[in-house]
Motif scaffolding. Structure first.
Motif, PDB file in Angstrom:
ATOM      1  N   GLU A  13      38.131  30.476  42.199  1.00 37.68           N
ATOM      2  CA  GLU A  13      37.831  32.159  41.958  1.00 37.68           C
ATOM      3  C   GLU A  13      38.057  32.658  43.328  1.00 37.68           C
ATOM      4  O   GLU A  13      38.743  33.644  43.177  1.00 37.68           O
ATOM      5  CB  GLU A  13      36.283  32.417  41.548  1.00 37.68           C
ATOM      6  N   PRO A  14      37.613  32.053  44.524  1.00 37.57           N
ATOM      7  CA  PRO A  14      38.095  32.869  45.843  1.00 37.57           C
ATOM      8  C   PRO A  14      39.370  32.935  46.140  1.00 37.57           C
ATOM      9  O   PRO A  14      39.747  33.976  46.832  1.00 37.57           O
ATOM     10  CB  PRO A  14      37.265  31.874  46.724  1.00 37.57           C
ATOM     11  N   LEU A  15      40.335  31.803  45.685  1.00 36.42           N
ATOM     12  CA  LEU A  15      41.707  31.968  45.909  1.00 36.42           C
ATOM     13  C   LEU A  15      42.262  33.152  45.216  1.00 36.42           C
ATOM     14  O   LEU A  15      43.227  33.652  45.655  1.00 36.42           O
ATOM     15  CB  LEU A  15      42.222  30.519  45.658  1.00 36.42           C
ATOM     16  N   GLU A  16      41.905  33.116  43.776  1.00 35.73           N
ATOM     17  CA  GLU A  16      42.328  34.141  42.926  1.00 35.73           C
ATOM     18  C   GLU A  16      42.126  35.461  43.452  1.00 35.73           C
ATOM     19  O   GLU A  16      43.066  36.392  43.615  1.00 35.73           O
ATOM     20  CB  GLU A  16      41.904  33.845  41.687  1.00 35.73           C
ATOM     21  N   ARG A  17      40.639  35.506  43.825  1.00 36.97           N
ATOM     22  CA  ARG A  17      40.225  36.918  44.318  1.00 36.97           C
ATOM     23  C   ARG A  17      40.932  37.345  45.717  1.00 36.97           C
ATOM     24  O   ARG A  17      41.276  38.536  45.742  1.00 36.97           O
ATOM     25  CB  ARG A  17      38.753  36.856  44.665  1.00 36.97           C
ATOM     26  N   LEU A  18      41.486  36.367  46.462  1.00 38.21           N
ATOM     27  CA  LEU A  18      42.056  36.607  47.896  1.00 38.21           C
ATOM     28  C   LEU A  18      43.356  37.067  47.466  1.00 38.21           C
ATOM     29  O   LEU A  18      43.857  38.066  48.111  1.00 38.21           O
ATOM     30  CB  LEU A  18      42.082  35.477  48.731  1.00 38.21           C
ATOM     31  N   ARG A  19      44.026  36.763  46.462  1.00 37.12           N
ATOM     32  CA  ARG A  19      45.332  37.228  45.991  1.00 37.12           C
ATOM     33  C   ARG A  19      45.225  38.774  45.798  1.00 37.12           C
ATOM     34  O   ARG A  19      46.262  39.259  45.913  1.00 37.12           O
ATOM     35  CB  ARG A  19      45.606  36.070  44.911  1.00 37.12           C
ATOM     36  N   VAL A  20      44.339  38.889  44.729  1.00 38.36           N
ATOM     37  CA  VAL A  20      44.315  40.418  44.225  1.00 38.36           C
ATOM     38  C   VAL A  20      43.972  41.298  45.643  1.00 38.36           C
ATOM     39  O   VAL A  20      44.516  42.294  45.782  1.00 38.36           O
ATOM     40  CB  VAL A  20      43.175  40.303  43.316  1.00 38.36           C
ATOM     41  N   GLN A  21      43.097  40.942  46.584  1.00 33.34           N
ATOM     42  CA  GLN A  21      42.818  41.617  47.563  1.00 33.34           C
ATOM     43  C   GLN A  21      43.897  41.824  48.628  1.00 33.34           C
ATOM     44  O   GLN A  21      43.957  42.781  49.184  1.00 33.34           O
ATOM     45  CB  GLN A  21      41.697  41.017  48.527  1.00 33.34           C
ATOM     46  N   ARG A  22      44.843  40.635  48.740  1.00 34.83           N
ATOM     47  CA  ARG A  22      45.947  40.986  49.631  1.00 34.83           C
ATOM     48  C   ARG A  22      47.054  41.664  48.982  1.00 34.83           C
ATOM     49  O   ARG A  22      47.809  42.456  49.686  1.00 34.83           O
ATOM     50  CB  ARG A  22      46.560  39.453  49.819  1.00 34.83           C
ATOM     51  N   SER A  23      46.961  41.789  47.519  1.00 32.54           N
ATOM     52  CA  SER A  23      47.959  42.679  46.755  1.00 32.54           C
ATOM     53  C   SER A  23      47.442  44.152  47.152  1.00 32.54           C
ATOM     54  O   SER A  23      48.387  45.087  47.238  1.00 32.54           O
ATOM     55  CB  SER A  23      47.743  42.304  45.421  1.00 32.54           C
ATOM     56  N   THR A  57      32.672  36.822  51.149  1.00 33.21           N
ATOM     57  CA  THR A  57      32.943  38.141  51.721  1.00 33.21           C
ATOM     58  C   THR A  57      33.721  37.850  52.988  1.00 33.21           C
ATOM     59  O   THR A  57      34.715  38.442  53.539  1.00 33.21           O
ATOM     60  CB  THR A  57      31.656  38.774  52.185  1.00 33.21           C
ATOM     61  N   ARG A  58      33.303  36.759  53.740  1.00 36.15           N
ATOM     62  CA  ARG A  58      33.774  36.254  55.097  1.00 36.15           C
ATOM     63  C   ARG A  58      35.162  35.560  54.881  1.00 36.15           C
ATOM     64  O   ARG A  58      36.247  35.942  55.486  1.00 36.15           O
ATOM     65  CB  ARG A  58      33.072  35.274  55.931  1.00 36.15           C
ATOM     66  N   LEU A  59      35.292  35.153  53.908  1.00 38.48           N
ATOM     67  CA  LEU A  59      36.643  34.543  53.383  1.00 38.48           C
ATOM     68  C   LEU A  59      37.700  35.618  53.005  1.00 38.48           C
ATOM     69  O   LEU A  59      38.762  35.653  53.512  1.00 38.48           O
ATOM     70  CB  LEU A  59      36.652  33.574  51.946  1.00 38.48           C
ATOM     71  N   SER A  60      37.101  36.831  52.384  1.00 40.22           N
ATOM     72  CA  SER A  60      38.103  37.742  52.030  1.00 40.22           C
ATOM     73  C   SER A  60      38.422  38.362  53.240  1.00 40.22           C
ATOM     74  O   SER A  60      39.661  38.986  53.479  1.00 40.22           O
ATOM     75  CB  SER A  60      37.382  38.926  51.373  1.00 40.22           C
TER      76      SER A  60
END
Lengths: 129, 170
Positions: free
Chosen positions: B12-22, A15-18
């Motif tokens: 997974e976190p990196l892939e998830r971050l890409r989706v969130q940035r999108s 969550t914090r990374l997000s």
């Protein structure tokens, strides 16, 4: 492939990374609702995690109001930006290492299709001699 | 921490971050009134040569009568865009250092195009007015406004692209 960058334990939880990754994406300030929707988290989770990041000096919080509606804005501090960039560099190196590992494993133990390919080519050559 | 380099779940976190940035980049879409507002600002800007300073006609207006409304509309547009999108993107450097190399931001060509159109538009208008061709000057101004609105759209798309890509941060 070795991973040289170091992870930041404070940013490591997803969550914090997000939150930090979104704030580092290039915007100066991001509003509470925009951050919550993009991260896909609830109001309470964002409030709680942003407080942790604010206490650590990674995130700056500005509160204001438009009419009667309160508005909260977030941005990364210089320290926070440095930490996020380091953590993302670690993740990027990790990604590369995992891809390299998968490639090596495939070369060491070829897939059934790859093993079958030379056999399909060899018989005609052997038969012609 | 276990051997993360061998664990595909670590990605997974990196892939998830890409989706969130999108998702965040998709929020950076202007409301319906933004581009018409931009057109008004540029129309006021290109009305400059028709002011009393260079256009000696009874219908000419003071330069301030153009500059002040243009500034006010510009401010309101930016304030409204920030309020509507929830994202504030301030002035950004033309180039960014990443992995030891400088790279130019995606909106740079649109920014250069806007500067060129501004200078060329104002120059052409002033010259046409001096040669007694105000109608042609109006046509040039209209074309310049259309070009600036198109460039603004490209600039917004570049900001979205920048947000999606992480704006230089991995």
């Amino acid at each position: 492939m070795t991973v040289t960058a170091k992870p930041d334990p404070l940013i490591h939880p997803i969550t914090r990374l997000s939150i930090c990754g979104l704030l580092a994406a290039g915007a100066d300030w991001v509003e509470f609702a925009a951050l919550r929707d993009a991260a896909g988290i609830s109001d309470s989770v964002l409030s709680k995690q942003s407080r942790v990041l604010e206490d650590a000096g990674y995130v700056e919080v500005r509160k204001g109001a438009v009419g009667r509606r309160p508005r909260t804005w977030f941005r990364l501090t210089a320290e926070g930006r440095q930490a996020v960039e380091g953590h993302l560099a670690w993740l990027a190196q990790l990604e590369e290492a995992v891809s390299a590992g998968a490639r090596d494993a495939r070369q060491a133990r070829p897939l059934p299709d790859e093993r079958a390919q030379p056999r399909r080519v060899l018989p005609p050559l052997l038969g012609s001699s | 921490m276990r051997d993360a380099a061998r664990d595909p779940a670590a990605l997974e976190p990196l892939e998830r971050l890409r989706v969130q940035r999108s998702r965040l980049a998709d929020r950076m879409r202007p409301p319906w009134w933004y581009l018409p507002g931009v057109a008004i600002v540029w129309a006021l800007f290109f009305a400059g040569p028709f002011s009393s300073r260079s256009f000696s006609s009874p219908a000419a207006v003071s330069t301030w009568a153009i500059v002040i409304p243009a500034g006010a509309v510009c401010f309101l547009l930016q304030w409204g865009l920030v309020r509507a999108t929830g994202i504030k993107v301030g002035p950004r450097p033309l180039r960014v250092l990443q992995d030891g190399l400088f790279y130019y931001r995606p909106g740079r060509p649109a920014g250069i195009a806007m500067a060129v159109v501004s200078i060329a538009g104002l120059g052409s208008e002033a010259s046409l007015i001096r040669h007694g061709l105000p109608v042609v000057a109006i046509v040039v101004a209209a074309l310049a406004v259309a070009a600036q609105v198109a460039a603004q759209e490209v600039l917004l798309r570049a900001i979205r692209q920048d947000l999606r890509g992480g704006g230089g941060a991995a």
